[in-house]
Motif scaffolding. Structure first.
Motif, PDB file in Angstrom:
ATOM      1  N   ALA B 146       0.850  -1.197   0.000  1.00 39.17           N
ATOM      2  CA  ALA B 146       0.000   0.000   0.000  1.00 39.17           C
ATOM      3  C   ALA B 146       0.884   1.245   0.000  1.00 39.17           C
ATOM      4  O   ALA B 146       0.622   2.220  -0.710  1.00 39.17           O
ATOM      5  CB  ALA B 146      -0.916  -0.007   1.215  1.00 39.17           C
ATOM      6  N   TYR B 147       1.961   1.157   0.779  1.00 37.95           N
ATOM      7  CA  TYR B 147       2.897   2.274   0.862  1.00 37.95           C
ATOM      8  C   TYR B 147       3.554   2.533  -0.491  1.00 37.95           C
ATOM      9  O   TYR B 147       3.725   3.690  -0.908  1.00 37.95           O
ATOM     10  CB  TYR B 147       3.942   1.963   1.929  1.00 37.95           C
ATOM     11  N   ALA B 148       3.907   1.437  -1.179  1.00 39.09           N
ATOM     12  CA  ALA B 148       4.534   1.589  -2.501  1.00 39.09           C
ATOM     13  C   ALA B 148       3.633   2.406  -3.424  1.00 39.09           C
ATOM     14  O   ALA B 148       4.096   3.283  -4.152  1.00 39.09           O
ATOM     15  CB  ALA B 148       4.809   0.221  -3.116  1.00 39.09           C
ATOM     16  N   TRP B 149       2.327   2.129  -3.336  1.00 35.55           N
ATOM     17  CA  TRP B 149       1.403   2.875  -4.193  1.00 35.55           C
ATOM     18  C   TRP B 149       1.240   4.314  -3.738  1.00 35.55           C
ATOM     19  O   TRP B 149       0.990   5.210  -4.533  1.00 35.55           O
ATOM     20  CB  TRP B 149       0.046   2.173  -4.256  1.00 35.55           C
ATOM     21  N   ARG B 150       1.369   4.532  -2.428  1.00 38.10           N
ATOM     22  CA  ARG B 150       1.314   5.912  -1.934  1.00 38.10           C
ATOM     23  C   ARG B 150       2.443   6.723  -2.572  1.00 38.10           C
ATOM     24  O   ARG B 150       2.244   7.860  -3.002  1.00 38.10           O
ATOM     25  CB  ARG B 150       1.425   5.925  -0.415  1.00 38.10           C
ATOM     26  N   VAL B 151       3.620   6.089  -2.640  1.00 35.91           N
ATOM     27  CA  VAL B 151       4.764   6.764  -3.266  1.00 35.91           C
ATOM     28  C   VAL B 151       4.527   6.939  -4.765  1.00 35.91           C
ATOM     29  O   VAL B 151       4.769   8.000  -5.329  1.00 35.91           O
ATOM     30  CB  VAL B 151       6.053   5.956  -3.018  1.00 35.91           C
ATOM     31  N   LEU B 152       4.004   5.861  -5.395  1.00 34.37           N
ATOM     32  CA  LEU B 152       3.780   5.913  -6.844  1.00 34.37           C
ATOM     33  C   LEU B 152       2.784   7.003  -7.231  1.00 34.37           C
ATOM     34  O   LEU B 152       2.971   7.701  -8.225  1.00 34.37           O
ATOM     35  CB  LEU B 152       3.212   4.578  -7.335  1.00 34.37           C
ATOM     36  N   LEU B 153       1.716   7.107  -6.430  1.00 31.83           N
ATOM     37  CA  LEU B 153       0.627   8.006  -6.806  1.00 31.83           C
ATOM     38  C   LEU B 153       0.791   9.406  -6.242  1.00 31.83           C
ATOM     39  O   LEU B 153      -0.049  10.274  -6.471  1.00 31.83           O
ATOM     40  CB  LEU B 153      -0.716   7.431  -6.328  1.00 31.83           C
ATOM     41  N   ALA B 154       1.874   9.628  -5.496  1.00 32.88           N
ATOM     42  CA  ALA B 154       2.080  10.941  -4.885  1.00 32.88           C
ATOM     43  C   ALA B 154       2.106  12.030  -5.960  1.00 32.88           C
ATOM     44  O   ALA B 154       2.427  11.773  -7.116  1.00 32.88           O
ATOM     45  CB  ALA B 154       3.385  10.953  -4.104  1.00 32.88           C
ATOM     46  N   ASN B 155       1.733  13.223  -5.539  1.00 34.85           N
ATOM     47  CA  ASN B 155       1.762  14.351  -6.469  1.00 34.85           C
ATOM     48  C   ASN B 155       3.200  14.542  -6.973  1.00 34.85           C
ATOM     49  O   ASN B 155       4.106  14.766  -6.178  1.00 34.85           O
ATOM     50  CB  ASN B 155       1.265  15.603  -5.742  1.00 34.85           C
ATOM     51  N   GLY B 156       3.400  14.411  -8.272  1.00 33.72           N
ATOM     52  CA  GLY B 156       4.752  14.510  -8.816  1.00 33.72           C
ATOM     53  C   GLY B 156       5.529  13.213  -8.714  1.00 33.72           C
ATOM     54  O   GLY B 156       6.723  13.177  -8.986  1.00 33.72           O
ATOM     55  N   GLY B 157       4.877  12.128  -8.290  1.00 31.46           N
ATOM     56  CA  GLY B 157       5.532  10.830  -8.179  1.00 31.46           C
ATOM     57  C   GLY B 157       5.649  10.133  -9.520  1.00 31.46           C
ATOM     58  O   GLY B 157       5.315  10.715 -10.555  1.00 31.46           O
ATOM     59  N   PRO B 158       6.103   8.896  -9.527  1.00 34.57           N
ATOM     60  CA  PRO B 158       6.352   8.169 -10.777  1.00 34.57           C
ATOM     61  C   PRO B 158       5.145   8.094 -11.715  1.00 34.57           C
ATOM     62  O   PRO B 158       5.305   8.226 -12.928  1.00 34.57           O
ATOM     63  CB  PRO B 158       6.757   6.777 -10.299  1.00 34.57           C
TER      64      PRO B 158
END
Lengths: 270, 303
Positions: B146-158
């Motif tokens: 879930a955390y990985a997706w938080r990073v992925l979907l972050a504003n300006g993220g991957p």
């Protein structure tokens, strides 16, 4: 059925896309653990190993890890005993309510975790607390064991079904008593199924957060609880990311063990 | 033959009398053996687990005194009346069921071709590795994913970067919640379908082809009946796990509320355990109805 060449390629493409979908997020976490930018700017501007040293020195993470291991071992031990007992009863006997028993074993994992969690929480608060048993590590183990029973049960039951009763009958015909039959025949047949079940049970317990949230007493912090409580603190993010990366890499270990132990490719049944 | 057998048995019983006598007695009394096997697990599951569920259901009938915050042990249906009459709860229930259904549908759509490829198209020696590849992420922590997706979907993220700049991705919200839940439970859908397809003999597919059926017909007439129970088995996991989730929603859902969040909020901040219990009966009811409905399909044997 003969699949056309294009159908095969389509399926192959779907498989590749699916695997990419599964693994890319995990890869990003691994890459980000070396991302020098504190907020994980993408693409990473610089690289560093600072977060790894910081995570290594983090006492909270280490204590939480140890707590998780203790809870996991306790829950696994209970689940092994209870799960095997039910599996034997269901496989060897025909009795009234047999289907209900197998449904009952499944129920704790079929119902949403939050239900199991608050049911146990309510019971502990309103029944156990007046008896002097407070929530603590014990209640976490009780909660975890309840939904871990099913994985041991499934593995043992599958093995018992496959092996049938002939070996046990042969052993009895040759003059062994019940104890000897169990020790020399039944247990060796079951050993790898028990190990696979134990591995899955430990994995389930180690990863569990919802039931833990509701059953943990004050001061009991498992690794998932620790991660979750630090997840929204911006300056902890790099350390959390390293712990996440470690857990991703570490997940290869149980898979490797399961592959060695199990005769089925899945390494045991869910 | 009989006499030697008896003699050897007699000789052994002289050495280890009590064990053998107990073993023989147990052998004659199947009921006692069964009771010995079932007592501990049933005590645990019925007393500890069903007992807790019962306490939960009973406490759903209690209320909390609005001034003192103390639990009033007076059975009333007020909590359920509130849930049924209040628009908010109806909306949240529908949203939660919708999310669970969407997650299940997405997982089934992704899992079917993957499982089919694994079981019927890939060469046998690669199969094992493909299963391992599907299984490994199950061992990576739920939170980590879930955390990985938080990073992925972050504003300006991957994901934003991939789609051409900040704000182009879905960001945190309902879409992200469905996406991440589908990601989390995907292996639970693939594995039962794969197991079902693996049991389907290739010769059956060949026979269907030999009898003149095209691929589509074979899929419909031979493959489909076999995998329906598997899909249902997988859906029990994806549906139930999505229905009770409140962690993923907090991580990637933005302000989205599901049943789990309401239950959690009522236990924590609002300190209204009876109302939380009443809310928690909704997913229980939905899951019990679902389990009873699919029991006939043989799906429970596939778990």
């Amino acid at each position: 059925m003969t699949l056309s060449r294009s159908a095969r390629w389509l399926l192959r493409g779907a498989m590749a896309l699916g695997l990419a979908f599964i693994y890319l997020p995990l890869a990003i976490v691994l890459v980000n653990s070396f991302n020098a930018d504190r907020t994980f700017a993408w693409p990473p501007p610089r690289w560093t190993t600072e977060w790894w040293t910081r995570a290594w020195d983090n006492a909270g993470a280490r204590e939480a890890l140890w707590m998780s291991v203790k809870a996991g071992l306790g829950a696994t031990a209970i689940a092994l005993v209870l799960g095997s007992l039910v599996a034997f009863a269901v496989q060897r006997y025909r009795f009234f309510g047999r289907d209900t028993v197998s449904l009952l074993v499944l129920l704790p994992i079929a119902l949403p975790g939050i239900v199991t969690g608050i049911a146990l929480d309510t019971a502990f608060r309103s029944v156990m607390a007046p008896l002097g048993v407070e929530k603590g590590l014990f209640s976490v183990i009780v909660g975890h064991a309840t939904f871990c029973v099913v994985v041991v049960y499934n593995n043992v039951l599958a093995r018992l079904r496959r092996s049938g009763g002939n070996l046990q009958e042969a052993s009895a015909d040759l003059g062994a008593d019940g104890l000897q039959t169990f020790r020399y025949v039944t247990f060796p047949v079951l050993r790898s199924a028990l190990l696979a079940g134990a591995l899955l049970a430990f994995g389930l317990s180690f990863d569990e957060i919802i039931v833990t949230t509701f059953t943990a007493g004050p001061g009991v912090q498992t690794l998932p609880i620790w991660i979750f409580s630090n997840l929204f603190r911006p300056n902890q993010a790099p350390v959390i990311n390293v712990v996440a990366a470690v857990l991703i890499v570490a997940s290869v270990v149980p898979i490797y063990l399961a592959q060695r132990l199990s005769d089925t490719a899945t390494g045991g049944r869910l | 033959m009989t006499s030697t057998l008896q003699r050897s048995a007699g000789g052994a019983s002289a050495v280890r009398g009590p064990v053998r006598r107990l073993s023989a007695w147990l052998h004659r009394h199947a009921g006692v053996r069964l009771a010995a096997l079932l007592t501990a697990p049933l005590l645990w599951l019925v007393v500890a687990y069903l007992g807790s569920l019962a306490v939960l259901l009973v406490s759903a009938l209690w209320t909390v005194n609005g001034f003192t915050g103390a639990v009033v042990h007076q059975p009333t249906l007020d909590n359920f009346r509130t849930i049924l009459s209040d628009e908010v709860y109806r909306a949240v229930t529908l949203r939660s069921v919708g999310v669970a259904a969407a997650v299940t549908a997405i997982d089934a759509l992704i899992a079917l071709p993957m499982a089919f490829y694994m079981a019927k198209v890939a060469r046998p020696r690669y199969r094992r590795w493909l299963v391992v590849a599907i299984l490994t992420p199950l061992w990576a922590s739920y939170l980590v994913k879930a955390y990985a997706w938080r990073v992925l979907l972050a504003n300006g993220g991957p994901v934003d970067w991939l789609l051409g700049g900040p704000g182009n991705g879905p960001g945190y919200g309902l879409t992200a919640t469905v996406l991440v839940l589908a990601y989390l439970w995907l292996p639970y859908m693939i594995l039962p379908i794969y197991a079902g397809l693996e049991r389907l003999p290739d010769s059956l597919l060949e026979a269907s082809g030999d009898l003149g059926a095209r691929a589509g017909r074979t899929l419909r007439a031979v493959v489909l009946p076999v995998i329906v129970p598997s899909v249902i088995a997988g859906s029990i996991f994806t549906f139930s796990l999505s229905l009770g989730d409140y962690i993923t929603v907090q991580i990637v859902g933005g302000k989205t509320q599901l049943i789990g969040n309401l239950v959690y909020a009522n236990i924590g901040a609002a300190n209204n355990l009876p109302f939380a219990a009443a809310l928690a009966t909704i997913p229980v009811l939905i899951m019990v109805i679902y389990l009873v409905a699919v029991r006939r399909s043989g799906a429970l044997e596939e778990l």
